[in-house]
Write an enzyme that holds these catalytic residues in place. Sequence first.
Site, short mmCIF file in Angstrom:
data_model
loop_
_atom_site.label_atom_id
_atom_site.label_comp_id
_atom_site.label_asym_id
_atom_site.label_seq_id
_atom_site.Cartn_x
_atom_site.Cartn_y
_atom_site.Cartn_z
N LYS A 37 35.37 -6.34 36.98
CA LYS A 37 35.33 -4.87 36.90
C LYS A 37 36.73 -4.31 36.65
O LYS A 37 36.92 -3.42 35.81
CB LYS A 37 34.76 -4.29 38.20
CG LYS A 37 33.26 -4.50 38.34
CD LYS A 37 32.76 -4.17 39.74
CE LYS A 37 31.27 -4.46 39.86
NZ LYS A 37 30.75 -4.34 41.23
N GLN B 264 32.77 -2.61 47.02
CA GLN B 264 31.98 -3.79 46.64
C GLN B 264 31.06 -4.22 47.78
O GLN B 264 31.50 -4.40 48.91
CB GLN B 264 32.91 -4.95 46.25
CG GLN B 264 32.21 -6.20 45.78
CD GLN B 264 31.45 -5.99 44.48
OE1 GLN B 264 31.88 -5.30 43.58
NE2 GLN B 264 30.28 -6.61 44.39
N ASP C 218 28.80 4.11 41.55
CA ASP C 218 27.69 3.17 41.73
C ASP C 218 26.34 3.90 41.80
O ASP C 218 25.29 3.27 41.75
CB ASP C 218 27.89 2.36 43.01
CG ASP C 218 28.28 0.91 42.72
OD1 ASP C 218 28.13 0.48 41.57
OD2 ASP C 218 28.73 0.21 43.65
#
Length: 299
Positions: free
Chosen positions: A53, A97, A120
């Site tokens: 990422k 994460q 997200d």
Amino acid sequence: MAVVIDGKAKAASVTEAVRKSAEALEAEKGVKPGLAVVIVGNDPASHAYVNSKSKMAKQCGFNSIQHTLPEETTQAALLKLVGELNADASIHGILVQLPLPKHFNSDEIIQSILPEKDVDGLSVLNAGKLATGDLATGLISCTPAGAMLLVRGIHGEDLSGLNAVVIGRSNLFGKPMGQLLLNANATVTMAHSRTKDLAGICKTADILVAAVGRAAMVKGDWVKPGATVIDVGINRIQAPEKGEGKSKLVGDVAYDEASAVAAAITPVPGGVGPMTIAMLMANTVIAAHRALGLTAPKF
């Protein structure tokens, strides 16, 4: 044989569009999209994801910041860091994460991220906007957003008259995927582990989306001839044919069987997977535009 839907190629075209959009934003406003990625602990898979990422964010021309915290970090310390990133105007997207180490209340952490920085798409506000059909002001969860782009690549924008079946009802993927399909005018059935005659229901689907986390669960005779099959599963299984102790990645769909029946199918790996990071980049550049009061690009 089915058309193999190339997620890598589609993801590359999305990230190139994101890069151009970020470049134009910096030229016009002197602002680089800022993405902060937070990882806690030592999980190797999580570190591999985060590194990819961060690398992609740099390729897109973002200001990419990574916070790597030790396993023993407390809930309070992580909430404090998220609060600081919320207050930092140069950061447009925040990603924590998952999974976090077991001593964390993950939901409290995720919900503490400002919805407009929640790239997200997991905050209750963003989930609620999607559920009410507001695709214009929220941020959509990356994997379903990416899977939906692949569906649109086959069927176009309007799915009127098509039956879609989603196997899996998770907040992370199943529910938002169903809502995206519904928003595009498909007739949607949400199926799951408690569904009776799952195979029969799948066979009604013009668009079959599998997200259950069970290797090769969806057999060829579950697939309607000519259907589009989107396989979201990522399962690691033993692969003795590759040598002793070797493994391979497979999806939730028995690929060889299904591809003999379907008209189009995503492979695993190389289908939905690459789209997730691409849509994370897209969400970040969208968030940056909105933070500046500009019309956000569409991907």
